[in-house]
Design a protein around this motif. Structure first.
Motif, PDB file in Angstrom:
ATOM      1  N   MET A 180       0.848  -1.208   0.000  1.00  0.00           N
ATOM      2  CA  MET A 180       0.000   0.000   0.000  1.00  0.00           C
ATOM      3  C   MET A 180       0.879   1.252   0.000  1.00  0.00           C
ATOM      4  O   MET A 180       0.582   2.238  -0.669  1.00  0.00           O
ATOM      5  CB  MET A 180      -0.888   0.041   1.243  1.00  0.00           C
ATOM      6  N   PHE A 181       1.966   1.167   0.757  1.00  0.00           N
ATOM      7  CA  PHE A 181       2.885   2.304   0.838  1.00  0.00           C
ATOM      8  C   PHE A 181       3.548   2.535  -0.532  1.00  0.00           C
ATOM      9  O   PHE A 181       3.683   3.671  -0.971  1.00  0.00           O
ATOM     10  CB  PHE A 181       3.941   2.001   1.905  1.00  0.00           C
ATOM     11  N   ILE A 182       3.917   1.423  -1.186  1.00  0.00           N
ATOM     12  CA  ILE A 182       4.518   1.534  -2.530  1.00  0.00           C
ATOM     13  C   ILE A 182       3.463   2.079  -3.505  1.00  0.00           C
ATOM     14  O   ILE A 182       3.713   3.008  -4.258  1.00  0.00           O
ATOM     15  CB  ILE A 182       5.002   0.150  -3.031  1.00  0.00           C
ATOM     16  N   GLY A 183       2.284   1.476  -3.465  1.00  0.00           N
ATOM     17  CA  GLY A 183       1.228   1.861  -4.400  1.00  0.00           C
ATOM     18  C   GLY A 183       0.768   3.298  -4.213  1.00  0.00           C
ATOM     19  O   GLY A 183       0.477   3.993  -5.177  1.00  0.00           O
ATOM     20  N   GLY A 184       0.733   3.750  -2.967  1.00  0.00           N
ATOM     21  CA  GLY A 184       0.299   5.119  -2.684  1.00  0.00           C
ATOM     22  C   GLY A 184       1.237   6.136  -3.302  1.00  0.00           C
ATOM     23  O   GLY A 184       0.805   7.110  -3.928  1.00  0.00           O
ATOM     24  N   ALA A 236      -6.013  15.769  -6.124  1.00  0.00           N
ATOM     25  CA  ALA A 236      -5.179  15.263  -7.222  1.00  0.00           C
ATOM     26  C   ALA A 236      -3.735  15.176  -6.727  1.00  0.00           C
ATOM     27  O   ALA A 236      -3.373  15.832  -5.743  1.00  0.00           O
ATOM     28  CB  ALA A 236      -5.276  16.213  -8.396  1.00  0.00           C
ATOM     29  N   CYS A 237      -2.924  14.365  -7.402  1.00  0.00           N
ATOM     30  CA  CYS A 237      -1.508  14.196  -7.040  1.00  0.00           C
ATOM     31  C   CYS A 237      -1.337  13.889  -5.546  1.00  0.00           C
ATOM     32  O   CYS A 237      -0.496  14.451  -4.865  1.00  0.00           O
ATOM     33  CB  CYS A 237      -0.695  15.426  -7.425  1.00  0.00           C
ATOM     34  N   SER A 238      -2.220  13.024  -5.064  1.00  0.00           N
ATOM     35  CA  SER A 238      -2.109  12.559  -3.680  1.00  0.00           C
ATOM     36  C   SER A 238      -2.202  11.040  -3.731  1.00  0.00           C
ATOM     37  O   SER A 238      -2.128  10.457  -4.806  1.00  0.00           O
ATOM     38  CB  SER A 238      -3.266  13.120  -2.843  1.00  0.00           C
ATOM     39  N   THR A 239      -2.412  10.420  -2.589  1.00  0.00           N
ATOM     40  CA  THR A 239      -2.547   8.969  -2.610  1.00  0.00           C
ATOM     41  C   THR A 239      -4.027   8.561  -2.692  1.00  0.00           C
ATOM     42  O   THR A 239      -4.334   7.378  -2.696  1.00  0.00           O
ATOM     43  CB  THR A 239      -1.912   8.354  -1.351  1.00  0.00           C
ATOM     44  N   ALA A 240      -4.915   9.548  -2.747  1.00  0.00           N
ATOM     45  CA  ALA A 240      -6.354   9.261  -2.741  1.00  0.00           C
ATOM     46  C   ALA A 240      -6.890   8.929  -4.132  1.00  0.00           C
ATOM     47  O   ALA A 240      -6.256   9.225  -5.140  1.00  0.00           O
ATOM     48  CB  ALA A 240      -7.111  10.460  -2.182  1.00  0.00           C
ATOM     49  N   GLY A 241      -8.079   8.315  -4.162  1.00  0.00           N
ATOM     50  CA  GLY A 241      -8.715   7.983  -5.435  1.00  0.00           C
ATOM     51  C   GLY A 241      -9.954   8.839  -5.659  1.00  0.00           C
ATOM     52  O   GLY A 241     -10.111   9.897  -5.044  1.00  0.00           O
ATOM     53  N   GLY A 242     -10.835   8.376  -6.536  1.00  0.00           N
ATOM     54  CA  GLY A 242     -12.081   9.089  -6.794  1.00  0.00           C
ATOM     55  C   GLY A 242     -11.937  10.198  -7.818  1.00  0.00           C
ATOM     56  O   GLY A 242     -10.864  10.390  -8.401  1.00  0.00           O
ATOM     57  N   ILE A 243     -13.046  10.934  -8.009  1.00  0.00           N
ATOM     58  CA  ILE A 243     -13.045  11.983  -9.046  1.00  0.00           C
ATOM     59  C   ILE A 243     -12.021  13.072  -8.733  1.00  0.00           C
ATOM     60  O   ILE A 243     -11.395  13.623  -9.611  1.00  0.00           O
ATOM     61  CB  ILE A 243     -14.474  12.586  -9.178  1.00  0.00           C
ATOM     62  N   ALA A 272      -3.055   4.254   6.288  1.00  0.00           N
ATOM     63  CA  ALA A 272      -3.833   5.496   6.438  1.00  0.00           C
ATOM     64  C   ALA A 272      -3.244   6.597   5.563  1.00  0.00           C
ATOM     65  O   ALA A 272      -3.968   7.288   4.842  1.00  0.00           O
ATOM     66  CB  ALA A 272      -3.857   5.935   7.894  1.00  0.00           C
ATOM     67  N   TRP A 273      -1.941   6.750   5.596  1.00  0.00           N
ATOM     68  CA  TRP A 273      -1.267   7.797   4.817  1.00  0.00           C
ATOM     69  C   TRP A 273      -1.490   7.583   3.325  1.00  0.00           C
ATOM     70  O   TRP A 273      -1.684   8.525   2.571  1.00  0.00           O
ATOM     71  CB  TRP A 273       0.231   7.780   5.151  1.00  0.00           C
ATOM     72  N   ASP A 274      -1.460   6.316   2.925  1.00  0.00           N
ATOM     73  CA  ASP A 274      -1.653   6.021   1.509  1.00  0.00           C
ATOM     74  C   ASP A 274      -3.115   5.780   1.182  1.00  0.00           C
ATOM     75  O   ASP A 274      -3.424   5.209   0.142  1.00  0.00           O
ATOM     76  CB  ASP A 274      -0.770   4.843   1.106  1.00  0.00           C
ATOM     77  N   THR A 275      -3.974   6.200   2.073  1.00  0.00           N
ATOM     78  CA  THR A 275      -5.422   6.060   1.926  1.00  0.00           C
ATOM     79  C   THR A 275      -5.787   4.659   1.417  1.00  0.00           C
ATOM     80  O   THR A 275      -6.572   4.497   0.491  1.00  0.00           O
ATOM     81  CB  THR A 275      -6.018   7.154   1.005  1.00  0.00           C
ATOM     82  N   GLY A 276      -5.146   3.679   2.065  1.00  0.00           N
ATOM     83  CA  GLY A 276      -5.313   2.279   1.653  1.00  0.00           C
ATOM     84  C   GLY A 276      -6.449   1.593   2.372  1.00  0.00           C
ATOM     85  O   GLY A 276      -7.524   1.383   1.810  1.00  0.00           O
ATOM     86  N   ALA A 302      -4.512  12.518   1.872  1.00  0.00           N
ATOM     87  CA  ALA A 302      -5.405  12.872   0.758  1.00  0.00           C
ATOM     88  C   ALA A 302      -5.099  14.248   0.178  1.00  0.00           C
ATOM     89  O   ALA A 302      -5.738  14.670  -0.782  1.00  0.00           O
ATOM     90  CB  ALA A 302      -6.848  12.827   1.224  1.00  0.00           C
ATOM     91  N   LEU A 303      -4.122  14.953   0.763  1.00  0.00           N
ATOM     92  CA  LEU A 303      -3.778  16.282   0.233  1.00  0.00           C
ATOM     93  C   LEU A 303      -2.753  16.157  -0.891  1.00  0.00           C
ATOM     94  O   LEU A 303      -1.913  15.247  -0.883  1.00  0.00           O
ATOM     95  CB  LEU A 303      -3.214  17.173   1.344  1.00  0.00           C
ATOM     96  N   ASN A 304      -2.829  17.103  -1.814  1.00  0.00           N
ATOM     97  CA  ASN A 304      -1.924  17.137  -2.959  1.00  0.00           C
ATOM     98  C   ASN A 304      -0.472  17.278  -2.486  1.00  0.00           C
ATOM     99  O   ASN A 304      -0.193  18.089  -1.600  1.00  0.00           O
ATOM    100  CB  ASN A 304      -2.315  18.353  -3.810  1.00  0.00           C
ATOM    101  N   PHE A 305       0.442  16.499  -3.071  1.00  0.00           N
ATOM    102  CA  PHE A 305       1.856  16.613  -2.687  1.00  0.00           C
ATOM    103  C   PHE A 305       2.410  18.013  -2.990  1.00  0.00           C
ATOM    104  O   PHE A 305       3.326  18.478  -2.343  1.00  0.00           O
ATOM    105  CB  PHE A 305       2.698  15.547  -3.398  1.00  0.00           C
TER     106      PHE A 305
END
Lengths: 168, 499
Positions: free
Chosen positions: B141-145, B359-366, B226-230, B259-262
């Motif tokens: 999850m950490f890698i994927g995030g 956008a440009c975070s680890t979160a998904g969705g629209i 949690a950090w990677d919104t996994g 979930a915040l943009n990097f």
């Protein structure tokens, strides 16, 4: 005659209550019909999983009946007496039978679905789970490691050979 | 006319895929070390086997397809889309060997769910899983995030076309001028927060009665997810296992930060704290969280499930924010969404999940940026209609800097939003065809596509294989935000039909 009827009715009521109490409820039933069981006394049975988490004079322990685990809130000494093995990778946890009040949304614990118990008895002892090292896994790992090392050496050799050829 | 790809195109793609597979193998060193630390030798062997398979494939690809050619846009997007499928495949090997999955498909589902930071799980007997396998579940999850490609860019790939791969992972914003520096910054932020978050969660864990060693590992894993919104957890009851308000507060903070943009993190790190209150994404996210939680709270209050306002807030807010930012941590049972939360609360949760994080975070969705842009455009159009025809209406939005809203911004935002909505619908349709109710099907479909991980009970090892494949597809395409997957489909078509 009247006395006999009253006696029979009381006996029937007692037997019904007893059978209702004796019935062990499942986690599925508790979750699916939480409203119906709210604030009623239930018996629940399952494996102790994870840790016993102390909170003052009380503890939290989670018991899983095979489908879902339910949070059990209890007096510390009640659980300390009953539990020896807690289920994790190395152990199969003790099987406990607990009796207590079920809460669909516990007012004391932020709305958690839980059971506050006052009785706990061990049904079956847990045990250490054997994790034997599989011989076929050792052979597979060794063979793959040899093949990967061979490929890495071959790649390095070819690269060096290629560089030398370019150089000459 | 469609042009058939040349052998040199396939060589470039396979060469970089080889490097990424090699990187995947190196990542398995962490669970190997964990297993050795806890004497889990059988589990260690699972990872040694998987690691060697990665090395074999990685070295073979690098050797057979060696090239010095630079990556083009299509190559980069192809590498990004295929690398996620391959990472999930190689990542599934140790999971399957653990014996905790009924089939390789289930292990692949788990692996894809991990890499895509979804959190839907098909694992059996989770409470009896080894430390090393749990380490792997959370580490993927950490890698994927951060991104499979981002990790490769950080350590293994130094090439001129790196940005194309980076963009293919749904990160179209460079934080720093150099994409490799950007990738390293993403890792720096994540590692700093990992240290801080693990320390805080360990302290709470010990306070709440966990043994010291377990407190550290659970803290690290919960932070990673949690950090990677996994949304993976080491226990089957998810966050409910801990019965801890302290842990709930910290996980809410961590998943919100994740979930915040990097780019926003970078702005704040470099002293531009005002960005936090000016940024369109933060404002949109704030509004949508408050709105969806309010809807949920009204529904829960009407249903009268929770005895007082604090419990209602604690349960309602946790599930809504966890769904909104795409984490999928929960403090209620999956079936409670249907049996207790039916009506407004579940609808609010579905809307929250569908909207997603930044956008440009680890979160998904629209994503909040797209929602914000669509609303700004709507506002501009309404203004245009109200004002005289000769008045030029200029609409601006603030995202790191002031930007004038143009048609290209709206087109891009609306197109991706539409793709998400279509995919939510298609997944729901698949669920309904396979016999689930419309509400359950929609809930699970949105959760899979938006990489959330909340479940209402459909996701389990005994669900139809076709639905497992549908959710795998949704998690993959949802994480990559469509474009790189569309390029992959285009590539396959051009291989068949091209001239």
């Amino acid at each position: 005659m009247k006395k006999i009827v009253v006696y029979v009715l009381c006996s029937m009521f007692y037997v019904l209550c007893l059978s209702a109490w004796a019935e062990i409820i499942t986690s599925k039933d508790l979750i699916e019909n939480a409203k119906m069981h709210d604030n009623s006394v239930v018996q629940f049975q399952g494996e102790v999983i994870g840790d016993i988490m102390a909170r003052g004079d009380n503890v939290w322990v989670n018991i899983k009946d095979g489908t879902d685990a339910i949070g059990i809130y209890s007096k510390k000494d009640l659980i300390a007496k009953a539990v020896r093995y807690k289920g994790d990778y190395n152990y199969k946890g003790d099987i406990l039978l607990v009796k207590g009040v079920f809460h669909r949304a516990c007012p004391q614990h932020g709305g958690d679905l839980d059971i506050h118990i006052y009785e706990a008895s061990k049904i079956m002892d847990g045990f250490k789970t054997p994790h034997e090292i599989s011989f076929s896994k050792i052979v597979t790992a060794f063979s793959l490691a040899l093949a990967a090392m061979g490929l890495a050496v071959l790649s390095a050799f070819r690269r060096n050979y290629g560089r030398k050829n370019k150089g000459s | 006319m469609i042009l058939r790809p040349k052998y040199s195109d396939i060589k470039i793609i396979c060469y970089y895929l080889g490097k990424i597979i090699l990187g995947m193998g190196l990542c398995m060193a962490l669970p190997v070390l964990t297993g050795m630390m806890f004497g889990e030798w059988d589990a260690v062997l699972d990872f040694v086997i998987a690691m060697m398979v990665c090395f074999l494939f990685g070295f073979s690809f690098i050797r057979l397809f060696y090239t010095t050619e630079t990556l083009g846009w299509a190559h980069g997007l192809m590498v990004a889309s295929v690398s996620w499928l391959m990472a999930a495949f190689f990542g599934a090997i140790p999971l399957y060997l653990s014996g905790h999955f009924l089939s390789f498909l289930d292990a692949y589902f788990e692996s894809m769910s991990g890499f895509a930071t979804t959190g839907l799980s098909l694992i059996q007997q989770l409470d009896h899983v080894s430390f090393s396998h749990n380490m792997w579940r959370h580490f993927i999850m950490f890698i994927g995030g951060q991104g499979v490609v981002v990790i490769a860019l950080t350590f293994l790939i130094k090439t001129a076309g790196a940005f194309t791969m980076y963009a293919g992972e749904a990160r179209d914003e460079k934080i720093l001028p150099n994409v490799i520096h950007t990738a390293r910054f993403i890792w720096l932020v994540s590692l700093v927060y990992l240290a801080l978050g693990t320390a805080a969660l360990t302290a709470v864990g010990i306070f709440e009665g966990l043994p010291f060693k377990k407190a550290i590992f659970h803290a690290m894993w919960i932070f990673m997810a949690a950090w990677d919104t996994g949304g993976f957890t080491p226990q089957s009851q998810n966050i409910l296992y801990y019965h801890s308000m302290g842990l709930e507060i910290i996980t809410i903070s961590v998943m919100f930060l994740g979930a915040l943009n990097f780019k926003l993190h970078y702005a704040v790190w470099t002293g531009n704290k005002k960005e936090l209150i000016k940024n369109i994404e933060v404002i949109t996210l704030f509004i949508t969280i408050i709105t969806t939680f309010s809807l949920c709270a009204v529904g829960l209050a009407r249903a009268g499930i929770y005895p007082h306002a604090i419990s209602l807030f604690r349960k309602g807010f946790y599930q809504v924010i966890s769904g909104h930012v795409g984490t999928g941590y929960s403090t209620i049972y999956a079936r409670q969404f249907i049996t207790e939360w039916a009506g407004l609360p579940i609808i609010a949760t579905i809307i929250a999940m569908a909207l997603g994080g930044c956008a440009c975070s680890t979160a998904g969705g629209i994503k909040a940026l797209r929602i914000g842009i669509i609303f700004k455009a709507l506002r501009q159009d309404i203004k245009k209609m109200l004002l005289p025809e000769d008045v030029v209406v200029i609409q601006k939005f603030h995202h790191i800097r002031d930007i004038i809203l143009e048609d290209k911004h709206l087109r891009s935002a609306a197109m991706i939003a539409l793709c998400y909505l279509l995919l939510y619908f298609v997944g729901a349709l698949a669920g309904m065809i396979l016999g689930y109710s419309p509400l359950e099907s929609l809930f699970e479909s949105v959760s899979a596509t938006a990489n959330v991980g909340l479940s209402c009970g459909i996701t389990n090892a005994y669900m139809p294989a076709l639905l497992k494949l549908t959710y795998i597809f949704q998690m993959w395409i949802g994480r990559l935000e469509f474009m790189s997957v569309f390029v992959l489909f285009g590539f396959i078509i051009s291989m068949v039909k091209g001239k």
